[in-house]
Motif scaffolding. Structure first.
Motif, PDB file in Angstrom:
ATOM      1  N   ILE A  39       4.559   6.304   7.855  1.00 40.66           N
ATOM      2  CA  ILE A  39       4.391   4.966   8.410  1.00 40.66           C
ATOM      3  C   ILE A  39       4.807   3.908   7.389  1.00 40.66           C
ATOM      4  CG2 ILE A  39       2.671   3.277   9.184  1.00 40.66           C
ATOM      5  CD1 ILE A  39       1.147   5.651  10.448  1.00 40.66           C
ATOM      6  N   LEU A  40       4.346   4.058   6.155  1.00 39.40           N
ATOM      7  CA  LEU A  40       4.701   3.109   5.107  1.00 39.40           C
ATOM      8  C   LEU A  40       6.207   3.098   4.849  1.00 39.40           C
ATOM      9  CD1 LEU A  40       1.853   3.706   2.497  1.00 39.40           C
ATOM     10  CD2 LEU A  40       2.154   1.684   3.937  1.00 39.40           C
ATOM     11  N   GLU A  41       6.827   4.249   4.949  1.00 40.69           N
ATOM     12  CA  GLU A  41       8.269   4.337   4.704  1.00 40.69           C
ATOM     13  C   GLU A  41       9.051   3.532   5.731  1.00 40.69           C
ATOM     14  OE1 GLU A  41      11.786   6.043   2.666  1.00 40.69           O
ATOM     15  OE2 GLU A  41       9.816   5.180   2.213  1.00 40.69           O
ATOM     16  N   VAL A  59      -2.999  -1.321   0.995  1.00 45.26           N
ATOM     17  CA  VAL A  59      -3.782  -0.367   1.782  1.00 45.26           C
ATOM     18  C   VAL A  59      -5.226  -0.451   1.294  1.00 45.26           C
ATOM     19  CG1 VAL A  59      -3.990   2.010   2.578  1.00 45.26           C
ATOM     20  CG2 VAL A  59      -1.736   1.119   1.911  1.00 45.26           C
ATOM     21  N   VAL A  60      -6.095  -0.933   2.161  1.00 39.89           N
ATOM     22  CA  VAL A  60      -7.495  -1.189   1.776  1.00 39.89           C
ATOM     23  C   VAL A  60      -8.363  -0.028   2.247  1.00 39.89           C
ATOM     24  CG1 VAL A  60      -9.443  -2.778   1.924  1.00 39.89           C
ATOM     25  CG2 VAL A  60      -7.090  -3.664   2.013  1.00 39.89           C
ATOM     26  N   LEU A  87      -4.447  -1.983   6.567  1.00 37.47           N
ATOM     27  CA  LEU A  87      -3.342  -2.543   5.798  1.00 37.47           C
ATOM     28  C   LEU A  87      -3.333  -4.070   5.882  1.00 37.47           C
ATOM     29  CD1 LEU A  87      -0.740  -1.510   4.260  1.00 37.47           C
ATOM     30  CD2 LEU A  87       0.456  -1.780   6.432  1.00 37.47           C
ATOM     31  N   ILE A  88      -3.171  -4.709   4.741  1.00 39.18           N
ATOM     32  CA  ILE A  88      -2.903  -6.142   4.707  1.00 39.18           C
ATOM     33  C   ILE A  88      -1.470  -6.316   4.230  1.00 39.18           C
ATOM     34  CG2 ILE A  88      -3.543  -8.391   3.757  1.00 39.18           C
ATOM     35  CD1 ILE A  88      -6.312  -7.313   3.198  1.00 39.18           C
ATOM     36  N   VAL A 196      -0.623 -10.952   7.588  1.00 37.63           N
ATOM     37  CA  VAL A 196      -1.167 -10.305   8.777  1.00 37.63           C
ATOM     38  C   VAL A 196      -1.851  -9.012   8.356  1.00 37.63           C
ATOM     39  CG1 VAL A 196       0.942  -8.996   9.303  1.00 37.63           C
ATOM     40  CG2 VAL A 196      -0.597  -9.674  11.182  1.00 37.63           C
ATOM     41  N   MET A 197      -2.775  -8.556   9.190  1.00 34.53           N
ATOM     42  CA  MET A 197      -3.451  -7.283   8.960  1.00 34.53           C
ATOM     43  C   MET A 197      -3.072  -6.316  10.079  1.00 34.53           C
ATOM     44  SD  MET A 197      -7.322  -8.667   8.186  1.00 34.53           S
ATOM     45  CE  MET A 197      -7.717  -9.609   6.705  1.00 34.53           C
ATOM     46  N   VAL A 198      -3.146  -5.025   9.777  1.00 42.53           N
ATOM     47  CA  VAL A 198      -2.913  -4.028  10.820  1.00 42.53           C
ATOM     48  C   VAL A 198      -3.721  -2.778  10.480  1.00 42.53           C
ATOM     49  CG1 VAL A 198      -0.766  -3.276   9.676  1.00 42.53           C
ATOM     50  CG2 VAL A 198      -1.176  -2.679  12.077  1.00 42.53           C
TER      51      VAL A 198
END
Length: 223
Positions: A39-41, A59-60, A87-88, A196-198
């Motif tokens: 996902i991060l990629e 990544v929190v 994620l922020i 934004v946050m997700v």
């Protein structure tokens, strides 16, 4: 010669039909390291203006930090408590055409020769001038922030294609979140601000109603 990547269109549309804004997640199911890196990629590979990548992904996972954020994020109450990964996305403010970050990105990341760096930075100066970005720090932040949504959208789609749920979140106190992140040393001395946050994870229950959207002819015009 261009490489054509085979894509199952039905699979993509099915993923969009499946995706919904998940408010609470199944806390017994965690996204694997491999899947979240995937996902991060897709966020890392997302397009941006002149390839400047005006973002940073935080990544929190720390419960204490999530609780601090929860106090100032009314739109993320269920997600902060239950998401497998939270994620922020931060937007860069140091993206002036002549900033150290922009020049470094061109020279050391994109490997542009000096004459190309000079040409591209000059073109970027013209764009930023005509849009008024050089006279307004808020507009410069918003220019970057808009681009973070491209990365977020790609990550959410990639997640849905892998059967992973997500929820985009704007319901938070931006100044308060920035203050918390500054205390954590995550804003690079003011060069980054929350955009934004997700949240990502696996749904706790199925949506209570079917997905609804306007008909194509209501939102598309051909001229």
């Amino acid at each position: 010669m261009n490489t054509i990547i085979p894509v199952c269109k039905e699979h993509v549309i099915s993923a969009f039909q499946y995706r919904h804004a998940t408010k609470t997640f199944n806390t017994t199911k965690k996204i694997s390291e491999e899947d979240f890196n995937y996902i991060l990629e897709t966020g890392r590979l997302s397009p941006s203006s002149i390839g400047l990548e005006p973002w940073r992904f935080i990544v929190v996972q720390n419960p204490e930090l999530r609780n601090k954020l929860k106090a100032v994020s009314p739109g993320a109450q269920g997600q902060l408590d239950t998401a497998s990964h939270f994620l922020i996305i931060l937007a860069r403010t140091n993206v002036r055409y002549d900033s150290e970050y922009v020049i470094d990105q061109m020279k050391n990341v994109q490997k542009m020769p000096q004459e190309v760096v000079t040409y591209i930075s000059g073109a970027l100066k013209e764009v930023q001038e005509v849009r008024g970005l050089l006279k307004d720090e808020r507009l410069m932040y918003e220019w970057s922030a808009k681009q973070t949504y491209i990365a977020m959208g790609n990550m959410m789609t990639a997640a849905a294609l892998a059967g992973i749920d997500s929820c985009p979140i704007e319901g938070f106190d931006y100044a308060a979140v920035d203050h918390i992140l500054k205390e954590e040393g995550l804003l690079e001395e003011g060069n980054l601000k929350a955009s934004v946050m997700v949240a990502f994870g696996y749904r706790n229950e199925e949506p209570k109603r079917a997905k609804t959207r306007s008909n194509m002819d209501q939102i598309v015009s051909w001229t």
